[in-house]
Design a protein around this motif. Structure first.
Motif, mmCIF file in Angstrom:
data_model
loop_
_atom_site.group_PDB
_atom_site.id
_atom_site.type_symbol
_atom_site.label_atom_id
_atom_site.label_comp_id
_atom_site.label_asym_id
_atom_site.label_seq_id
_atom_site.Cartn_x
_atom_site.Cartn_y
_atom_site.Cartn_z
ATOM 1 N N GLY A 350 0.783 -1.227 0.000
ATOM 2 C CA GLY A 350 0.000 0.000 0.000
ATOM 3 C C GLY A 350 0.812 1.272 0.000
ATOM 4 O O GLY A 350 0.254 2.364 0.022
ATOM 5 N N GLU A 351 2.146 1.181 -0.054
ATOM 6 C CA GLU A 351 2.991 2.366 -0.009
ATOM 7 C C GLU A 351 3.729 2.551 -1.326
ATOM 8 O O GLU A 351 4.160 1.586 -1.948
ATOM 9 N N ALA A 352 3.876 3.804 -1.754
ATOM 10 C CA ALA A 352 4.723 4.178 -2.893
ATOM 11 C C ALA A 352 4.421 3.372 -4.154
ATOM 12 O O ALA A 352 5.330 2.880 -4.825
ATOM 13 N N GLY A 353 3.146 3.212 -4.473
ATOM 14 C CA GLY A 353 2.760 2.531 -5.706
ATOM 15 C C GLY A 353 2.699 1.031 -5.621
ATOM 16 O O GLY A 353 2.344 0.379 -6.616
ATOM 17 N N LEU A 354 3.033 0.449 -4.483
ATOM 18 C CA LEU A 354 2.918 -1.000 -4.331
ATOM 19 C C LEU A 354 1.470 -1.383 -4.057
ATOM 20 O O LEU A 354 0.700 -0.586 -3.516
ATOM 21 N N GLY A 355 1.103 -2.612 -4.414
ATOM 22 C CA GLY A 355 -0.273 -3.061 -4.262
ATOM 23 C C GLY A 355 -0.660 -3.313 -2.821
ATOM 24 O O GLY A 355 0.171 -3.263 -1.900
ATOM 25 N N ASP A 356 -1.928 -3.579 -2.621
ATOM 26 C CA ASP A 356 -2.452 -3.898 -1.294
ATOM 27 C C ASP A 356 -2.330 -5.390 -1.040
ATOM 28 O O ASP A 356 -2.381 -6.211 -1.959
ATOM 29 N N LEU A 357 -2.188 -5.724 0.243
ATOM 30 C CA LEU A 357 -2.099 -7.118 0.640
ATOM 31 C C LEU A 357 -3.489 -7.639 0.985
ATOM 32 O O LEU A 357 -4.208 -7.035 1.772
ATOM 33 N N GLN A 358 -3.870 -8.740 0.372
ATOM 34 C CA GLN A 358 -5.136 -9.399 0.669
ATOM 35 C C GLN A 358 -4.856 -10.647 1.503
ATOM 36 O O GLN A 358 -4.213 -11.585 1.033
ATOM 37 N N VAL A 359 -5.314 -10.615 2.749
ATOM 38 C CA VAL A 359 -5.089 -11.741 3.656
ATOM 39 C C VAL A 359 -6.241 -12.735 3.520
ATOM 40 O O VAL A 359 -7.403 -12.344 3.439
ATOM 41 N N GLY A 360 -5.927 -14.021 3.489
ATOM 42 C CA GLY A 360 -6.953 -15.039 3.305
ATOM 43 C C GLY A 360 -7.441 -15.109 1.874
ATOM 44 O O GLY A 360 -8.599 -15.442 1.625
ATOM 45 N N ALA A 361 -6.548 -14.816 0.919
ATOM 46 C CA ALA A 361 -6.912 -14.861 -0.499
ATOM 47 C C ALA A 361 -5.710 -15.332 -1.305
ATOM 48 O O ALA A 361 -4.562 -15.240 -0.856
ATOM 49 N N LEU A 362 -5.972 -15.846 -2.495
ATOM 50 C CA LEU A 362 -4.927 -16.271 -3.414
ATOM 51 C C LEU A 362 -5.213 -15.694 -4.786
ATOM 52 O O LEU A 362 -6.378 -15.581 -5.192
ATOM 53 N N GLU A 363 -4.162 -15.322 -5.500
ATOM 54 C CA GLU A 363 -4.313 -14.839 -6.876
ATOM 55 C C GLU A 363 -4.246 -16.028 -7.826
ATOM 56 O O GLU A 363 -3.278 -16.791 -7.815
ATOM 57 N N GLY A 364 -5.270 -16.166 -8.627
ATOM 58 C CA GLY A 364 -5.304 -17.271 -9.570
ATOM 59 C C GLY A 364 -4.482 -16.989 -10.818
ATOM 60 O O GLY A 364 -3.932 -15.903 -11.013
ATOM 61 N N SER A 365 -4.391 -17.979 -11.677
ATOM 62 C CA SER A 365 -3.705 -17.822 -12.959
ATOM 63 C C SER A 365 -4.450 -16.804 -13.829
ATOM 64 O O SER A 365 -5.673 -16.689 -13.765
ATOM 65 N N ASN A 366 -3.699 -16.059 -14.651
ATOM 66 C CA ASN A 366 -4.339 -15.107 -15.559
ATOM 67 C C ASN A 366 -4.546 -15.698 -16.962
ATOM 68 O O ASN A 366 -4.678 -14.966 -17.947
ATOM 69 N N VAL A 367 -4.584 -17.023 -17.039
ATOM 70 C CA VAL A 367 -4.801 -17.716 -18.313
ATOM 71 C C VAL A 367 -6.290 -17.751 -18.639
ATOM 72 O O VAL A 367 -7.112 -18.096 -17.783
ATOM 73 N N ASP A 368 -6.642 -17.403 -19.883
ATOM 74 C CA ASP A 368 -8.006 -17.537 -20.387
ATOM 75 C C ASP A 368 -8.046 -18.779 -21.281
ATOM 76 O O ASP A 368 -7.474 -18.798 -22.371
ATOM 77 N N LEU A 369 -8.711 -19.823 -20.813
ATOM 78 C CA LEU A 369 -8.706 -21.096 -21.536
ATOM 79 C C LEU A 369 -9.287 -20.977 -22.940
ATOM 80 O O LEU A 369 -8.792 -21.597 -23.892
ATOM 81 N N ALA A 370 -10.343 -20.172 -23.080
ATOM 82 C CA ALA A 370 -10.959 -20.024 -24.409
ATOM 83 C C ALA A 370 -9.960 -19.436 -25.400
ATOM 84 O O ALA A 370 -9.843 -19.906 -26.549
#
Length: 405
Positions: A350-370
Motif C-alpha cells: 500500500g505504499e509508494a505505488g505498491l499493491g495492497d495485501l489481501q489476507v486469506g486470499a490467493l491470486e489465480g492464474s491469468n490464463v483464459d482457456l478459451a
C-alpha cells in the motif's frame, strides 16, 4: 536461394508455430496454478536481400513474452496464512533458510508452515520478512533484498511481559468531607509475569463546602501494596471551577521485582458524583504461549497468545521492478530481476505505488482457456500450412533432380 529457400522458410514457420504451441501447452497446463502468469509468443519477419527480378524467401522468428503485470482473479480461502497482492509487487522468497540462500520474487502466496515453523509455498520456497524486535518498526532496504529473514511462526517459549506503563483516571467526589478516604486497586505484572496488586488511596484535605469556595481542591494520594516502598502522600490539586486536575504529572510506582511504572492520572476529575474509576489500564501479561498467528493488511505478522495478547513478530515487504514483464521466469512461479527489468525496489504493502495485501486470499492464474484453445487451433492449422510449403519445395526439388535422368 530458390527452392532451398522455400524449404527453409517452411521449416522456420514450423519452428515458430511449435514455439507458440509450447506456450499454449504451458498456459493450459497451469490454468489452475496459483499466481501463474501466461506466456505469449509473438513473431517477427526475417527478410533477406533481394536481387533484380528474383525473390529470396526469408522466414519468421518467434519471441516469447510473459504477461506478468496482468492481474489474476482473487479467490478467498479460510487460511489466515494465504496472501495475495492486489496491484503491483511480488512476495520475496528464498530457496533455503541458511547463509547463501538464493532469493527470488513470486506472486504465489499459498504459505504453510513446515516442520520447523518456516512459511513455505507450494514450490518449497521460504517467505522472507523483516523481524520485529522490541516492538520497533523495521527499516526497509529500499534498493535491495538485504536484512530479510525466513519467516518462522514457531513461538514455543512462554512469554511474560512486565508492566511498563499505566493509566488510572478517577472522579473524586466533591461532596466528600475532609478526612474522607476512597481507594481502588490495580493489577500489574513483575519481571517474571507474577501478578502484583497495588492500592491507590485518596484522602480529601481541602474543605470545599465553605463559602467562598476555595479556588483549588486538594486530595492526598498514597500508593501501597506490592511496591518496593510506599509512594506518597502526593498532593493532587483540582480546579473547583472546572473540576479538572491541575499539574497532572505521572506518579512513578516501583513494583516489587518489576519496573518503576509511571501512572497517568491526568484525566482525573473532582465533580459532584460518586467515586468512580473512569479509565484504568496497565500493560504487561502473565506467562502465556502462542495460540495462533495471523497477518494484518499492512503485512505485519502477529503472534496471538492464549491470554488474548497480540505481539508483532515480522513485517512482510513487497518488491517491484520498473518493467515486471521483463523479469526472468523460473520454475515454481518465480522471477528474478534481469538487465531489461531494472533494479528491485522494496517497500511495504500500500505504499509508494505498491499493491495492497489481501489476507486469506490467493491470486489465480491469468490464463483464459478459451483464448488458449483458439490459439492452439490457429497454430495447428498454420503449422500444417507451413509443412505443405516445405513439401511443395521438396517435390519441386525432386522434379528438378529427375530432369537429368
Amino acid at each position: 536461394m530458390g527452392l532451398y529457400g522455400v524449404m527453409r522458410t517452411g521449416v522456420s514457420g514450423m519452428n515458430a508455430q511449435s514455439s507458440k504451441l509450447g506456450t499454449v501447452a504451458d498456459n493450459i497446463a497451469n490454468s489452475g496454478t496459483t499466481g501463474y502468469k501466461r506466456a505469449e509468443t509473438e513473431f517477427s519477419s526475417m527478410v533477406l536481400s533481394q536481387g533484380s527480378g528474383t525473390y529470396n524467401s526469408g522466414g519468421v522468428q518467434a519471441h516469447t513474452k510473459y504477461a506478468i503485470t496482468d492481474q489474476g482473479s482473487m479467490s478467498f480461502t479460510t487460511s489466515k496464512l494465504d496472501l495475495a497482492v492486489d496491484g503491483n509487487g511480488f512476495f520475496i522468497v528464498s530457496d533455503g533458510t541458511g547463509a547463501g540462500s538464493q532469493q527470488a520474487l513470486t506472486r504465489a502466496g499459498s504459505f504453510v508452515p513446515d516442520g520447523d515453523g518456516f512459511l513455505v509455498n507450494t514450490a518449497g520456497y521460504y517467505l522472507q520478512g523483516y523481524p520485529i524486535t522490541g516492538g520497533a518498526a523495521p527499516s526497509v532496504v529500499a534498493n535491495g533484498l538485504g536484512g530479510l529473514q525466513p519467516v518462522n511462526i514457531t513461538q514455543n517459549q512462554l512469554e511474560a511481559t512486565p508492566t511498563s506503563t499505566g493509566t488510572l483516571h478517577a472522579n473524586l467526589p466533591d461532596s466528600a468531607a475532609v478526612g474522607d478516604v476512597v481507594s481502588t486497586s490495580v493489577v500489574v505484572y513483575d519481571n517474571l509475569g507474577n501478578e502484583k496488586q497495588i492500592r491507590f488511596e485518596y484522602e480529601k484535605i481541602t474543605d470545599t463546602s465553605v463559602v467562598p469556595i476555595p479556588a483549588t481542591a486538594e486530595w492526598e494520594l498514597t500508593v501501597t501494596g506490592d511496591v518496593t516502598a510506599p509512594v506518597g502522600p502526593i498532593t493532587l490539586q483540582f480546579d473547583t471551577a472546572t473540576g479538572q486536575m491541575i499539574g497532572a504529572a505521572p506518579v512513578n510506582v516501583p513494583i516489587t521485582n518489576g519496573n518503576t511504572v509511571p501512572f497517568d492520572l491526568s484525566q482525573s476529575t473532582h465533580l459532584d458524583a460518586d467515586f468512580t474509576i473512569t479509565s484504568v489500564e496497565a500493560d504487561g501479561n502473565s506467562p502465556s504461549s502462542v495460540e495462533s498467528v495471523e497477518f494484518g493488511d499492512d503485512g505485519t505478522l502477529y503472534a496471538i497468545y492464549e491470554n488474548g495478547d497480540r505481539r508483532s513478530i515480522y513485517k512482510i515487504p513487497l518488491a517491484d521492478v520498473p518493467s515486471p514483464d521483463k523479469l526472468d521466469p523460473m520454475s515454481g512461479n518465480l522471477y528474478r530481476p534481469s538487465i531489461d527489468s531494472g533494479d528491485v525496489r522494496v517497500g511495504f504493502p500500500g505504499e509508494a505505488g505498491l499493491g495492497d495485501l489481501q489476507v486469506g486470499a490467493l491470486e489465480g492464474s491469468n490464463v483464459d482457456l478459451a483464448s488458449e484453445l483458439t490459439s492452439m487451433i490457429e497454430s495447428q492449422r498454420t503449422y500444417t500450412a507451413n509443412s505443405q510449403v516445405f513439401k511443395a519445395g521438396s517435390d519441386l526439388l525432386q522434379e528438378l533432380v529427375n530432369l537429368v535422368r
